[in-house]
Design a protein around this motif. Structure first.
Motif, PDB file in Angstrom:
ATOM      1  N   GLU A  48       0.685  -1.162  -0.210  1.00 35.88           N
ATOM      2  CA  GLU A  48       0.034  -0.077  -0.175  1.00 35.88           C
ATOM      3  C   GLU A  48       0.976   0.998   0.030  1.00 35.88           C
ATOM      4  OE1 GLU A  48      -3.317   2.062  -0.182  1.00 35.88           O
ATOM      5  OE2 GLU A  48      -3.107  -0.119  -0.374  1.00 35.88           O
ATOM      6  N   ARG A  49       1.899   1.126   0.835  1.00 34.98           N
ATOM      7  CA  ARG A  49       2.876   2.375   0.960  1.00 34.98           C
ATOM      8  C   ARG A  49       3.607   2.748  -0.542  1.00 34.98           C
ATOM      9  NH1 ARG A  49       6.368   0.914   5.975  1.00 34.98           N
ATOM     10  NH2 ARG A  49       6.630  -0.529   4.578  1.00 34.98           N
ATOM     11  N   LEU A  50       3.895   1.538  -1.270  1.00 32.78           N
ATOM     12  CA  LEU A  50       4.491   1.466  -2.563  1.00 32.78           C
ATOM     13  C   LEU A  50       3.616   2.101  -3.818  1.00 32.78           C
ATOM     14  CD1 LEU A  50       6.929   0.834  -4.243  1.00 32.78           C
ATOM     15  CD2 LEU A  50       6.151  -1.271  -4.535  1.00 32.78           C
ATOM     16  N   ARG A  51       2.164   1.745  -3.454  1.00 30.37           N
ATOM     17  CA  ARG A  51       1.364   2.155  -4.423  1.00 30.37           C
ATOM     18  C   ARG A  51       0.900   3.702  -4.285  1.00 30.37           C
ATOM     19  NH1 ARG A  51      -3.784   3.204  -4.959  1.00 30.37           N
ATOM     20  NH2 ARG A  51      -4.377   2.897  -2.379  1.00 30.37           N
ATOM     21  N   VAL A  52       1.092   4.193  -3.017  1.00 30.91           N
ATOM     22  CA  VAL A  52       0.693   5.360  -2.766  1.00 30.91           C
ATOM     23  C   VAL A  52       1.988   6.124  -3.167  1.00 30.91           C
ATOM     24  CG1 VAL A  52       0.570   7.386  -0.742  1.00 30.91           C
ATOM     25  CG2 VAL A  52      -1.099   5.328  -0.753  1.00 30.91           C
ATOM     26  N   TRP A  53       3.156   5.883  -3.032  1.00 26.08           N
ATOM     27  CA  TRP A  53       4.462   6.371  -3.282  1.00 26.08           C
ATOM     28  C   TRP A  53       4.199   6.751  -5.070  1.00 26.08           C
ATOM     29  CZ3 TRP A  53       8.527   4.742  -6.629  1.00 26.08           C
ATOM     30  CH2 TRP A  53       9.609   5.760  -6.744  1.00 26.08           C
ATOM     31  N   ALA A  54       4.114   5.523  -5.638  1.00 27.74           N
ATOM     32  CA  ALA A  54       3.907   5.456  -7.093  1.00 27.74           C
ATOM     33  C   ALA A  54       3.055   6.525  -7.727  1.00 27.74           C
ATOM     34  CB  ALA A  54       3.521   4.145  -7.623  1.00 27.74           C
ATOM     35  N   LEU A  55       1.822   6.467  -7.071  1.00 30.37           N
ATOM     36  CA  LEU A  55       0.740   7.561  -7.542  1.00 30.37           C
ATOM     37  C   LEU A  55       0.894   8.827  -7.367  1.00 30.37           C
ATOM     38  CD1 LEU A  55      -2.658   5.590  -6.549  1.00 30.37           C
ATOM     39  CD2 LEU A  55      -1.639   5.771  -8.800  1.00 30.37           C
ATOM     40  N   THR A  56       1.675   9.191  -6.314  1.00 33.17           N
ATOM     41  CA  THR A  56       2.086  10.405  -5.997  1.00 33.17           C
ATOM     42  C   THR A  56       3.004  11.018  -6.812  1.00 33.17           C
ATOM     43  OG1 THR A  56       1.695   9.915  -3.462  1.00 33.17           O
ATOM     44  CG2 THR A  56       3.194  11.978  -4.419  1.00 33.17           C
ATOM     45  N   HIS A  57       4.013  10.191  -7.498  1.00 33.87           N
ATOM     46  CA  HIS A  57       5.217  10.530  -8.385  1.00 33.87           C
ATOM     47  C   HIS A  57       4.442  10.745  -9.682  1.00 33.87           C
ATOM     48  CE1 HIS A  57       7.811   9.648  -5.162  1.00 33.87           C
ATOM     49  NE2 HIS A  57       8.824  10.310  -5.751  1.00 33.87           N
ATOM     50  N   VAL A  58       3.693   9.642 -10.119  1.00 31.66           N
ATOM     51  CA  VAL A  58       2.882   9.760 -11.232  1.00 31.66           C
ATOM     52  C   VAL A  58       2.289  11.200 -11.304  1.00 31.66           C
ATOM     53  CG1 VAL A  58       1.092   8.862 -12.675  1.00 31.66           C
ATOM     54  CG2 VAL A  58       2.965   7.405 -11.963  1.00 31.66           C
ATOM     55  N   TRP A  59       1.283  11.575 -10.434  1.00 32.06           N
ATOM     56  CA  TRP A  59       0.905  12.676 -10.334  1.00 32.06           C
ATOM     57  C   TRP A  59       1.575  14.004 -10.653  1.00 32.06           C
ATOM     58  CZ3 TRP A  59       0.642  16.972  -7.155  1.00 32.06           C
ATOM     59  CH2 TRP A  59      -0.662  17.942  -7.453  1.00 32.06           C
ATOM     60  N   MET A  60       2.663  13.917  -9.801  1.00 36.24           N
ATOM     61  CA  MET A  60       3.616  14.902  -9.964  1.00 36.24           C
ATOM     62  C   MET A  60       4.125  15.211 -11.369  1.00 36.24           C
ATOM     63  SD  MET A  60       4.042  16.614  -7.178  1.00 36.24           S
ATOM     64  CE  MET A  60       5.484  17.416  -7.345  1.00 36.24           C
ATOM     65  N   ILE A  61       4.429  14.002 -11.897  1.00 37.17           N
ATOM     66  CA  ILE A  61       5.262  14.057 -13.419  1.00 37.17           C
ATOM     67  C   ILE A  61       4.136  14.541 -14.330  1.00 37.17           C
ATOM     68  CG2 ILE A  61       5.867  12.575 -15.227  1.00 37.17           C
ATOM     69  CD1 ILE A  61       7.170  10.714 -13.192  1.00 37.17           C
ATOM     70  N   PHE A  62       2.826  14.262 -14.233  1.00 37.83           N
ATOM     71  CA  PHE A  62       1.521  14.671 -15.148  1.00 37.83           C
ATOM     72  C   PHE A  62       1.558  16.167 -14.900  1.00 37.83           C
ATOM     73  CE2 PHE A  62       0.245  10.277 -15.688  1.00 37.83           C
ATOM     74  CZ  PHE A  62       0.307  10.418 -17.047  1.00 37.83           C
ATOM     75  N   SER A  63       1.679  16.664 -13.659  1.00 35.38           N
ATOM     76  CA  SER A  63       1.546  17.988 -13.347  1.00 35.38           C
ATOM     77  C   SER A  63       2.438  18.849 -13.852  1.00 35.38           C
ATOM     78  CB  SER A  63       1.356  18.079 -11.887  1.00 35.38           C
ATOM     79  OG  SER A  63       0.350  17.485 -11.277  1.00 35.38           O
TER      80      SER A  63
END
Length: 79
Positions: A48-63
Motif C-alpha cells: 500500500e505504501r509503494l502504491r501511494v508512493w508511485a501514484l504520488t510520483h505519477v501525479w507529480m510528473i503529469f502536473s
C-alpha cells in the motif's frame, strides 16, 4: 474439511506454546499464514505504501508536464 473442536484446541495449545518459547518464529509462522490466506504479510502494508508512493510520483510528473505545456503555449502565443 474442517477441524473438530478437539483438534482446534490442540492447535491453539501448540500455537500458544510456540509464542511463549520462540516469539520470533511465531511471528514468521503468522506471516506465512497471512500470505497463504490471501492477506498481506506486512502489517503496515508495504504494498500500500509503494502504491501511494508511485501514484504520488505519477501525479507529480503529469502536473509538471502539464505546466510545461502551458508555459510553452503561452510563450508561442505571445511571440
Amino acid at each position: 474439511m474442517s477441524l473438530s473442536g478437539r483438534e482446534r484446541r490442540i492447535l491453539d495449545e501448540i500455537e500458544q506454546a510456540l509464542e511463549r518459547e520462540d516469539p520470533e518464529l511465531a511471528e514468521r509462522v503468522a506471516a506465512i499464514n497471512r500470505i497463504e490466506s490471501g492477506g498481506n504479510a506486512f502489517p503496515q502494508s508495504y504494498g500500500e505504501r509503494l502504491r501511494v508512493w508511485a501514484l504520488t510520483h505519477v501525479w507529480m510528473i503529469f502536473s509538471i508536464g502539464a505546466l510545461l505545456i502551458l508555459l510553452l503555449l503561452i510563450a508561442v502565443l505571445t511571440t
